[in-house]
Scaffold this motif. Structure first.
Motif, PDB file in Angstrom:
ATOM      1  N   LYS A 208       0.783  -1.246  -0.016  1.00 18.95           N
ATOM      2  CA  LYS A 208      -0.139   0.031   0.063  1.00 18.95           C
ATOM      3  C   LYS A 208       1.083   1.201   0.126  1.00 18.95           C
ATOM      4  O   LYS A 208       2.025   1.331   0.256  1.00 18.95           O
ATOM      5  CB  LYS A 208      -0.811  -0.027   1.379  1.00 18.95           C
ATOM      6  N   PRO A 209       0.477   2.367  -0.158  1.00 19.21           N
ATOM      7  CA  PRO A 209       1.148   3.669  -0.160  1.00 19.21           C
ATOM      8  C   PRO A 209       1.744   3.783   1.213  1.00 19.21           C
ATOM      9  O   PRO A 209       0.922   3.280   2.324  1.00 19.21           O
ATOM     10  CB  PRO A 209       0.070   4.716  -0.525  1.00 19.21           C
ATOM     11  N   VAL A 210       2.696   4.520   1.487  1.00 22.82           N
ATOM     12  CA  VAL A 210       3.417   4.525   2.692  1.00 22.82           C
ATOM     13  C   VAL A 210       2.521   5.196   3.689  1.00 22.82           C
ATOM     14  O   VAL A 210       2.649   4.817   4.936  1.00 22.82           O
ATOM     15  CB  VAL A 210       4.674   5.136   2.566  1.00 22.82           C
ATOM     16  N   ASP A 211       1.886   6.270   3.144  1.00 24.00           N
ATOM     17  CA  ASP A 211       0.911   7.145   4.227  1.00 24.00           C
ATOM     18  C   ASP A 211      -0.671   6.527   4.387  1.00 24.00           C
ATOM     19  O   ASP A 211      -1.398   7.021   4.929  1.00 24.00           O
ATOM     20  CB  ASP A 211       0.928   8.554   3.661  1.00 24.00           C
ATOM     21  N   ALA A 212      -0.609   4.962   3.490  1.00 22.92           N
ATOM     22  CA  ALA A 212      -2.280   4.640   3.721  1.00 22.92           C
ATOM     23  C   ALA A 212      -2.308   4.095   5.124  1.00 22.92           C
ATOM     24  O   ALA A 212      -1.417   3.724   5.684  1.00 22.92           O
ATOM     25  CB  ALA A 212      -2.429   3.486   2.825  1.00 22.92           C
TER      26      ALA A 212
END
Length: 219
Positions: A208-212
């Motif tokens: 997933k995106p790092v900031d998800a």
């Protein structure tokens, strides 16, 4: 648009093909050395490398690993159709429709089975899992054959009677080889399903995106 090179477009498969060939060669060479040592220890004669590639020792070791990998991927492809894991990058959304669930539409550029329809579309719609399980059964059979050959070669060196394949498959050795591979593959799938809930790898489509948020499901 910048023209992409062949290596750029196919880098992932090329790297894994090279890794596969290098490690298979290394396995064959070291397995040959090990097998010859076993033959000498049992008062047998050493064999050449080319001859070794046809022995049960090599066939069993090779397809013992192949069959577990194909089983892992076949089950993973099939089980992710209907099962979910909240927060995992490897899971479909818990409540939203995914592109992969939509009915295929015959349109320009679609694969020919989609345009053909009927049984061809049905087979193509399930072709990934079908091929993985076909490869699994072929590899499982070759693992059994190689393991049986290797067992009988050992029996002959020790002056014991050989066994039929039916007699051998009833023994624990083949199933021990099988289950020790299956459990490791299931653990590796479990690892990526669960670890992608909490951990990230920037730039990877498997993350997933790092900031998800941790509980965001799907990539």
């Amino acid at each position: 648009m910048k023209k992409q090179t062949f290596l750029y477009r196919n880098g992932l498969s090329i790297v894994f093909i090279l890794l596969f060939l290098v490690t298979l060669t290394a396995q064959a060479f070291t397995g040959w050395k090990e097998h010859n040592q076993e033959l000498v220890d049992d008062n047998g004669r050493e064999i050449g490398f080319a001859t070794y590639l046809y022995t049960g020792h090599f066939v069993s070791a090779t397809f013992e690993n192949f069959q577990s990998e194909f089983l892992q991927m076949g089950l993973y492809v099939l089980l992710t159709v209907g099962l979910r894991q909240q927060g995992s990058a490897e899971s479909k959304s818990l409540d939203e429709e995914e592109e992969v669930d939509k009915e295929p539409v015959s349109k320009p550029g679609a694969p020919w089975p989609v345009r053909k329809g009927g049984i061809w579309l049905k087979l193509y719609s399930n072709s990934l899992s079908i091929v993985f399980f076909l490869l699994f059964f072929i590899s499982w059979g070759l693992h059994l054959y190689g393991s049986w050959m290797d067992n009988n070669a050992e029996q002959q060196l020790k002056g014991k009677a050989t066994e039929s394949m039916l007699e051998y498959i009833a023994q624990p050795r083949f199933w021990f080889e099988t289950f020790q591979n299956w459990q490791s593959e299931f653990l590796s799938v479990l690892s990526i399903v669960v670890l992608t809930i909490f951990l990230r790898q920037k730039g990877s489509p498997e993350s997933k995106p790092v900031d998800a948020p941790n509980m965001k499901t799907g990539s």
